[in-house]
Motif scaffolding. Structure first.
Motif: not given
Length: 62
Positions: A21, A29, A25
């Protein structure tokens, strides 16, 4: 003994999920792939270390 082995397996599976995760993530981004891999690895090591510490505290002789 079986409880301790199960606890270790659960800790490492949770650490793997947290690492995935975190890596996804960071990559989503807009960071580079190497930064995402480093953050995922750091999340894995941190989560696994903390989980093993907690497991050792909760079940020291199991």
């Amino acid at each position: 003994m079986k409880f301790k082995i199960t606890g270790v397996v659960v800790v490492f599976l949770v650490a793997a999920v947290v690492a995935l995760v975190a890596g996804i993530a960071v990559f989503a981004l807009g960071s580079k792939l190497s930064a995402a891999a480093i953050s995922g690895g750091t999340a894995f090591l941190g989560t696994a270390g903390l989980g093993m510490g907690v497991l050792g505290y909760l079940a020291p002789n199991a």
